[in-house]
Design a protein around this motif. Structure first.
Motif, short mmCIF file in Angstrom:
data_model
loop_
_atom_site.label_atom_id
_atom_site.label_comp_id
_atom_site.label_asym_id
_atom_site.label_seq_id
_atom_site.Cartn_x
_atom_site.Cartn_y
_atom_site.Cartn_z
N HIS A 60 -5.22 37.39 62.02
CA HIS A 60 -4.89 36.25 60.80
C HIS A 60 -6.13 36.58 59.94
N PRO A 61 -5.73 36.23 58.65
CA PRO A 61 -6.82 36.52 57.53
C PRO A 61 -7.79 35.42 57.44
N HIS A 62 -9.07 35.92 56.76
CA HIS A 62 -10.22 34.82 56.54
C HIS A 62 -10.93 35.54 55.27
N LYS A 63 -11.60 34.65 54.61
CA LYS A 63 -12.51 35.37 53.49
C LYS A 63 -13.42 34.22 52.99
N GLY A 64 -14.69 34.72 52.46
CA GLY A 64 -15.45 33.88 51.65
C GLY A 64 -16.60 33.12 52.68
N PHE A 65 -16.51 33.28 53.79
CA PHE A 65 -17.51 32.57 54.69
C PHE A 65 -17.81 33.59 55.96
N GLU A 66 -18.90 32.93 56.63
CA GLU A 66 -19.20 33.69 58.05
C GLU A 66 -19.01 32.78 59.21
N ILE A 67 -18.62 33.53 60.19
CA ILE A 67 -18.09 33.00 61.53
C ILE A 67 -18.93 33.13 62.67
N VAL A 68 -19.53 32.27 63.25
CA VAL A 68 -20.36 32.49 64.50
C VAL A 68 -19.71 31.99 65.69
N SER A 69 -19.54 32.99 66.80
CA SER A 69 -18.64 32.29 67.94
C SER A 69 -19.65 32.42 68.98
N TYR A 70 -19.74 31.36 69.94
CA TYR A 70 -20.67 31.34 71.08
C TYR A 70 -19.87 30.95 72.35
N MET A 71 -19.73 31.77 73.40
CA MET A 71 -18.96 31.63 74.45
C MET A 71 -19.78 30.46 75.32
#
Length: 260
Positions: A60-71
């Motif tokens: 799926h698409p994303h734009k315009g920001f940043e993602i931080v995933s922490y398990m």
């Protein structure tokens, strides 16, 4: 945050809100929710996700920001339109700069359920078209130290290989006694309970900085005024995250997977 709460210098802890995504993934969302409908500049969204073995997020698409995933538990398989394929496991982190546009997918690894924390951080307007990018960090690469009676892992901040366009700090805290969170002047942030329970003081909506409020797993404490907050455990180990960053001072306009 309401004007009355801002005038009082803080807010009380709030429970997260259950969210079921269209793909069948369940999340506990800290914000935005019905109880706290706004983002917290520079942060767009924060939630704890729970992905069952037969669920996930297809490309799926994303734009315009940043993602931080922490398990937190289990592993999550990531693949994206940059050609990256990576599995993040407990205590590991990933950062995606969506910039001008990226596509990615997220599924539980090894046929086993997983859960973790996902944070969306706005890109300032002049950097909305930033180059798409990806970086990850193993648990060993994230600095961990015993500080002021707590074990502190730096997910984003000094010593971490995870960096963003926005100056910020993301700490994973495990406290058995008490720990004080100090937010730099002019920054905003929040606490989110992960496991266990305790109490917070120093950000009371009633105007009494010494008042103590219950705070536990699934609760969020927005802190838009850079107030020092002390977190106490109820006797066992209490795990929570402390996230803070420098606001952009720009409106956050989220439209589904895009932040305009």
């Amino acid at each position: 945050m309401t004007p009355d709460e801002r005038a009082a210098g803080g807010v009380e802890p709030r429970s997260g809100e259950a969210v079921r995504h269209g793909t069948g993934v369940n999340s506990d969302r800290a914000f935005p929710t019905n109880a706290y409908p706004d983002s917290l500049d520079p942060f767009v969204l924060f939630e704890r996700f729970y992905i069952d073995p037969d669920r996930g997020f297809p490309m799926h698409p994303h734009k315009g920001f940043e993602i931080v995933s922490y398990m937190i538990e289990g592993g999550m398989d990531h693949a994206d339109s940059l050609g990256v394929e990576h599995t993040a496991r407990e205590g590991e982190a990933m950062r995606i700069t969506t910039g001008s546009g990226i596509r990615h997918s997220e599924f539980p690894a090894d046929g086993t359920a997983c859960n973790g924390l996902q944070l969306w951080v706005n890109l300032p307007r002049e950097e909305k078209e930033a180059d798409r990018d990806y970086v990850d960090a193993s648990a060993d690469e994230l600095p961990t130290a015993d500080l002021d009676g707590a074990t502190v892992t730096t997910v984003v901040g000094e010593g971490s290989p995870i960096e963003l366009h926005t100056p910020m700090e993301y700490l994973d805290i495990r406290v058995a006694d008490a720990w004080t969170w100090s937010v730099p002047d002019g920054w905003s942030g929040f606490l989110y309970g992960v496991e266990g329970s305790g109490a917070v003081s120093g950000a009371d909506a009633g105007g009494d900085a010494n008042a103590t409020r219950e705070f536990g797993a699934g609760d969020v404490l927005p802190n838009a005024d850079a107030r020092d907050v002390t977190v106490e455990s109820d006797g066992g180990q209490f795990q929570f995250v402390a996230v803070s960053g420098r606001p952009h001072g720009e409106p956050i306009r989220q439209q589904g997977p895009f932040v305009l």
